[in-house]
Design an enzyme around this catalytic site. Structure first.
Site, PDB file in Angstrom:
ATOM      1  CE1 TYR A  10      -7.706  46.889  56.603  1.00 33.03           C
ATOM      2  CE2 TYR A  10      -5.976  45.301  56.297  1.00 33.03           C
ATOM      3  CZ  TYR A  10      -6.342  46.836  56.276  1.00 33.03           C
ATOM      4  OH  TYR A  10      -5.344  47.475  55.766  1.00 33.03           O
ATOM      5  CG  HIS A  26      -9.651  43.938  54.612  1.00 28.63           C
ATOM      6  ND1 HIS A  26      -8.895  42.901  53.861  1.00 28.63           N
ATOM      7  CD2 HIS A  26      -8.892  44.976  54.120  1.00 28.63           C
ATOM      8  CE1 HIS A  26      -7.173  43.346  53.301  1.00 28.63           C
ATOM      9  NE2 HIS A  26      -7.595  45.015  53.756  1.00 28.63           N
TER      10      HIS A  26
HETATM   11 MG    MG Z   1      -8.689  47.341  51.106  1.00 26.80          MG
END
Ligand code: MG
Length: 404
Positions: free
Chosen positions: A157, A212
């Site tokens: 992320y 994110h």
């Molecule tokens: Mg997600």
């Protein structure tokens, strides 16, 4: 004698090393019980405490057929509401009551919800990797298995995959520990990743991506616009819930489809986005918002505004929660896509009757109710770790805490 709730228990288990919470609601009819997902993995003990110490005394002796009334009563009992702990505990009870209703009707839940509008549920899988080659090879493997939609993430992320400068070189002296990322290098790497994936696979494959909430609003809008040529299935969580008002600006500037909502707990967070047709997919985590009762209402609200469902389906949803997702997906006309994290053999042993993935589609058991059970003796052999999560301590290069 009328049917009564006789016990409400929280069962914590981690067959995949991810703490899961499942609520079991037992009734006065011998052998009739229901299961529900109450998994808030980062605070599983708090949810279990809420279930055992507050839900149980509130519900023992009540009529389990009164699902709507119980949902409303449990929601307002603590006066303050719409938080993740109470939402998950409530979901555990709510899904269990729907499971009981299906068992009493001798129908799988999708049938109780109006019946199937499709035979299987199309899913998307996660292709994460540290290099372009690694991500591409994972996409390739999913495609060979019949998966039609793949989420591609480079270096995790907001990771620093493809970085020109290492994060270590960018930190100030004495920087705090944390999961560091650089927003600029992240944006560049995502654009390069999509260019590489389209180069390798062409445009006959659906690809999506999860930001994110790692960007500032204008950065997120710029990324959504830059990704337009790569025709995403959706761009997820481009903004944190606190900045939801910026979706109006994003919508005006880009045709990249927008998915949002795994962090939502409160209807006041998502209603304006749906009413304004500012998102394409609602991504709520069904146990966070309080279970199937509110999720069904949310799906219907979305249908009226042309928004489709894409319920959150990561590893920190129990197989009971995945089954609930699939029953709703099968019976919702405005279903869009289902996230599918995949189940390990250990999970399938603890939860007999797990939904099954075959050639890009997930299928549920046709047994009454949710069609899934739990082997409590086996579940007890997988205790949950109480270690705090570290990935949620996300920081920018100068050490400032960011949204995870
Ligand atoms: Mg997600």
């Amino acid at each position: 004698m009328s049917l009564k709730i006789t016990d409400v228990r929280a069962i914590c288990t981690a067959p995949q090393n991810i703490p899961l919470v499942v609520v079991k609601v037992e009734t006065s009819e011998p052998g009739l019980y229901g299961l529900g997902c109450a998994t808030y993995t980062q605070r599983f003990l708090t949810v279990a405490h809420e279930v055992e110490h507050y839900m149980k005394p509130l519900l023992v002796g009540k009529d389990p057929t009164r699902i709507e009334d119980i949902w409303q009563m449990v929601t307002v009992s603590p006066y303050w509401r719409n938080g993740p702990v109470l939402g998950n505990a409530l979901s555990g009870v709510d899904m269990a009551l729907w499971d009981i209703a299906g068992k009493r009707a001798n129908m799988p839940l999708y049938e109780l919800f109006g019946g199937k509008v499709r035979e299987g549920v199309r899913v998307y899988r996660h292709a994460d990797g540290r290099t372009m080659q690694e991500v591409g090879d994972r996409v390739q493997a999913f495609v060979e298995d019949g998966v039609q939609v793949v989420r591609v993430q480079f270096g995790g992320y907001g990771g620093n995959g493809g970085a020109r400068q290492s994060i270590e070189d960018m930190k100030p002296e004495g920087a705090c520990p944390g999961a560091y990322y650089d927003p600029l290098q992240y944006q560049n790497s995502v654009i390069e990743l999509f260019a590489a994936m389209r180069e390798r696979f062409g445009y006959g494959l659906e690809l999506c991506h999860d930001v994110h909430e790692h960007l500032e609003p204008t950065e997120a809008i710029r990324l959504a616009k830059a990704l337009e040529p790569y025709r995403l299935f959706f761009l997820e969580d481009a903004l944190p819930p606190e900045q939801g008002a910026w979706f109006a600006q994003m919508r005006q500037q880009t045709c990249t489809p927008i998915a949002m909502g795994e962090l939502y707990n409160n209807p006041s967070e998502y209603v304006p986005l749906i009413q304004g047709r500012l998102i394409d997919y609602i991504r709520c985590h069904i146990s966070q918002i309080g279970g199937l009762t509110p999720a069904r209402k949310l799906a219907h609200l979305c249908e009226a505004f042309g928004v489709r469902t894409a319920w959150h389906g990561p590893g920190d949803v129990s197989p009971v929660g995945h089954a609930a997702n699939i029953h709703l997906d099968l019976s919702s006309w405005n279903f869009g896509i289902q996230e599918w994290a995949g189940l390990t053999p250990a999970l399938e042993d603890v939860f007999p009757g797990c939904p099954q993935l075959r050639h890009g589609y997930v299928y549920v058991s046709d047994k009454p109710g949710l069609g899934i059970d739990i082997d409590e003796n086996l579940a007890a052999k997988f205790p949950c770790s109480e270690a705090l999560p570290t990935w949620t301590n996300s920081r920018r290069p100068d050490g400032t805490l960011a949204r995870p």
